[in-house]
Scaffold this motif. Sequence first.
Motif, short mmCIF file in Angstrom:
data_model
loop_
_atom_site.label_atom_id
_atom_site.label_comp_id
_atom_site.label_asym_id
_atom_site.label_seq_id
_atom_site.Cartn_x
_atom_site.Cartn_y
_atom_site.Cartn_z
N LEU A 234 69.70 51.68 3.69
CA LEU A 234 69.59 53.14 3.72
C LEU A 234 70.15 53.75 2.43
O LEU A 234 69.61 54.71 1.89
N MET B 104 63.80 71.15 3.90
CA MET B 104 64.04 70.88 5.32
C MET B 104 63.32 69.62 5.76
O MET B 104 63.84 68.84 6.58
N ASP C 288 65.39 66.90 4.67
CA ASP C 288 66.61 66.88 5.47
C ASP C 288 66.38 66.23 6.83
O ASP C 288 67.18 65.41 7.29
N LEU D 57 65.86 62.55 6.55
CA LEU D 57 67.13 61.85 6.31
C LEU D 57 67.99 61.83 7.58
O LEU D 57 68.61 60.81 7.90
N ALA D 58 68.00 62.93 8.30
CA ALA D 58 68.82 62.99 9.51
C ALA D 58 68.34 61.94 10.52
O ALA D 58 69.15 61.26 11.16
N LYS E 129 66.75 59.11 9.89
CA LYS E 129 67.17 57.80 9.39
C LYS E 129 68.66 57.58 9.66
O LYS E 129 69.11 56.49 10.01
N ASN E 130 69.42 58.65 9.45
CA ASN E 130 70.86 58.57 9.60
C ASN E 130 71.24 58.17 11.02
O ASN E 130 72.04 57.26 11.22
N PHE E 131 70.65 58.84 12.01
CA PHE E 131 71.10 58.57 13.37
C PHE E 131 70.67 57.21 13.87
O PHE E 131 71.33 56.61 14.73
N LEU F 77 70.81 54.50 12.06
CA LEU F 77 71.88 53.60 11.64
C LEU F 77 73.19 53.94 12.36
O LEU F 77 73.94 53.05 12.77
N TRP F 78 73.43 55.23 12.49
CA TRP F 78 74.66 55.68 13.15
C TRP F 78 74.78 55.06 14.55
O TRP F 78 75.83 54.55 14.93
N VAL G 67 75.78 67.27 11.12
CA VAL G 67 74.90 66.56 10.18
C VAL G 67 73.72 67.45 9.84
O VAL G 67 73.38 67.64 8.66
N LEU H 106 72.98 69.26 6.15
CA LEU H 106 71.77 69.00 5.37
C LEU H 106 71.03 70.31 5.09
O LEU H 106 70.51 70.52 4.00
N MET I 126 75.27 62.58 5.56
CA MET I 126 74.74 61.61 6.52
C MET I 126 75.87 60.77 7.09
O MET I 126 76.42 59.90 6.42
N SER J 279 76.30 58.21 8.87
CA SER J 279 76.34 56.75 8.81
C SER J 279 76.74 56.27 7.41
O SER J 279 77.55 55.35 7.26
#
Lengths: 241, 544
Positions: A42, A99, A102, A105-106, A108-110, A112-113, B325, B329, B379, B381
């Motif tokens: 990521l 947006m 954004d 990305l958000a 993708k972030n969650f 991995l989170w 988050v 962003l 982000m 993570s």
Amino acid sequence: MNKLKSWSKIALSAATPLLAFPGLAMAEGAGAPDLRAGWDELWHELMIDIWVIGIIFALITLYLLIKYRRRRHDEEGSAPRLSKLASFGWVFVPAFLFMADDIFLAAKNFELWNKMREVPEGAYEIKVEGFMWGFDITHPGGATATNELRVPEGTPVKASLSSRDVVHSFFLPDYRVKWDMVPGMNTYLWFNSGAPGEHVMTCAEYCGTMHSGMYGKVIVMPKAEFDKWVKENAPAPEKHS
Amino acid sequence: MSTQALLEPSDTAEVAAVKQRFSLKEWIFTTDHKRVAVLYMIGAFAAFFVAGLMAMLMRTELASLGPTVTADPSTYNTWLYFHGAAMILGYQIPALTGFFANYYVPLMIGAKDVAFPRVNALSVWLFWMGIILALLTFVIPDPPDIMWTGYPPYSILTGGNTAFYTFTVLLMGFSSIAGGVNFLTTIIYMRAPGVTWGKMNMFIWCTLAAFIIQIIFVPVLGSAVTMLTFDKYLGTSFFNPAAGGSPLIYENLFWFYSHPAVYVIFLPAIGLIYEIIATFARNRIFNYKKIVYYGVMGVVGLGGIVWAHHLYVAGIPNWMILIHVFMTLIISVPVGLLMIGLLGTLYKGSIHYATPMLYAAGFLFLFLIGGLTGIPNAMSSIYIHLTDTYWMPGHFHYVMAISMTTAIIGGTYYVFPKMTGRMYNETLGRIGFILFFVGVNITFMFTMIMGVKGMPRRYYDYQQFPEIEWMQQIATVGSYIIFLGALVVLISWLHGAFYGRKVGRNPWGSRSLEWTHAPSPPPPGNYGDGVKLPDDWNPYGYGK
Ligand code: HEM
Ligand SMILES: [Cu+2]
Ligand SMILES: [Cu+2]
């Protein structure tokens, strides 16, 4: 699209010597995800995103700065007035693009989170207590250690975190994980131990004079060796009179 | 072509300034907004200088593994505490909302002074008391060692004198609130006829927005540090888990203010960059109204609901992380609009590269890097690995410390002829800029890379990361270059103030009121009988 991809590849390879990590050989543990690989992947995607946006903006800026130099002392700017439509366009089109990026990305972030926060079943559970200035470790069998976190290879490890005094943060840079140790609270993190070897374990929340001296190591051991160590270090069973 | 030829050849000094005898008493008890501005300026740059010296000591200490300058980590921790606290509370906020707000607001809106000149004097006194209290760090026996964030329980348990921190915060906070009331009133009620909402300078809009944020959020920080003081000295338990309190309450309250605080710094700073770019590109502001409504006010609207991005790993609930988050962003939207507005103002402009414009151009690149390196932090993570490593000081020095310093130094060069009636030396100005720009990029690029490699922040030493020593050394060399640049800047100002060539009211050829209508330096009362503006007046009315 392909062109963009190859450009971003070039940008990335230019950046790689600075931003790449020294390779770590890590084996997958018991089907659990490899957080380090997930993080690095990521991160590299983000780097592409950032370098591409950055280079586009930097080139536009440079172009404007050079192209519109003043040539005569009485020269004045001649920016056109924007029509109503254009003035809204210059707000909502960029806003929409930002947006979109954004939200992408958000998402993708969650992904991995969630992996980072959901401890896989069958994880080896260990207690880590921060204090000024060190980490006390307690194994399930009762074996204890200070500043030495021994774990079996290729196993997901859950560390339950707490603090005896002030706020610390339990940080394992090679595993890309950290979490705060807060007095009066129980927090946790997990990581996949990987291949035998040693990794830094260090405090990442300012905790006073010796904050930078609050460190130790994670020692990943071959399974058999680890079992032996745990057995030898387990406290002697209490004798009943 | 020589610099002068590209500006206004006809601009010559008007009246020989009336020689006044220097009177310390008059300066201390002054209610003239321009003198108050100078008092703020001196205090803010003094804080910058001392905190800068601390940075040099820290960078030198870090240049080699093991002890370098001091063998006592708590000495280092005190430097770092002072550096962070003084740079934010003593330098950037007062330079922007004290110095520039005082100097420009009345002049730009055609007023003779602020609405409440005596409240203004009170503000600057409180600020100076705060500065003095902060400087006492270096003489009291047990100086604070809690970092500018002051997290409990450490700030309560430490033997260091936390009260010196909390009272500095309270003094600066009162000063800010008084300033906020004053400037909001001034901007709303004291505009000269003709200076309508739709024709206000960008800097005025940004200052208005910054003070709205200050008035809403400063009291929260005030309450947080007050509870901290009670916990430490009066035995209360707001943050004590053993008695049912929680350190997380403090962390939330602290960032509830301290994230918006970055916009209190950011907005007036970008407002200054707008002024500089409009003047030196002689161009109208691109999409002015939309930038104000959606950019400036967008930041105000969103700025208060993103604080938890400082707390993703602190132990807060998941739903809070989810919201923050997204909001973090999304804040790229108004901030991006503000950047697009700057670039648009360059388009078809007529850009002249005097020193202020060099700093504005530098800002465009430094803030771009700062903004983009903020994306990973949003982000959660990715943040898990990066937080509390050197990545963070690397990022926030770009986005705040250094970007906003280009605005402050550039803004000072810009206002220089107006304030002093003299011109600084252009060559010295350029040399200073180049040293500064090169130095900051070396230092903070390597700071970020060390962070990605895992080096935690606020470390006196780094025995567990011996492999990054060479990067620490490069960062240290960069910081010496910055220091050299800062010295050249200082010399250029002192030299200019005493020996600079005399200039008239509008050496830059600007259309803004303070340049077209007021002599340099403006007299007390600024505009005599007030200003009368034609209907088609506009502070950015270029190219007609
Ligand atoms: C211009 C040259 C500067 C240099 C060389 C410099 C250097 C440093 C260094 C070495 C640290 C410590 C990093 C760590 O170990 O965590 C630091 C922290 C910091 N600096 Fe700077 N700095 C500079 C300017 C500024 C400015 C202008 C500001 C204004 C806001 C600033 C604000 C801070 C803050 C808030 C911290 C964090 C303090 C903390 O961790 O509590 N710095 N700086
Ligand atoms: Cu610690
Ligand atoms: Cu923030």
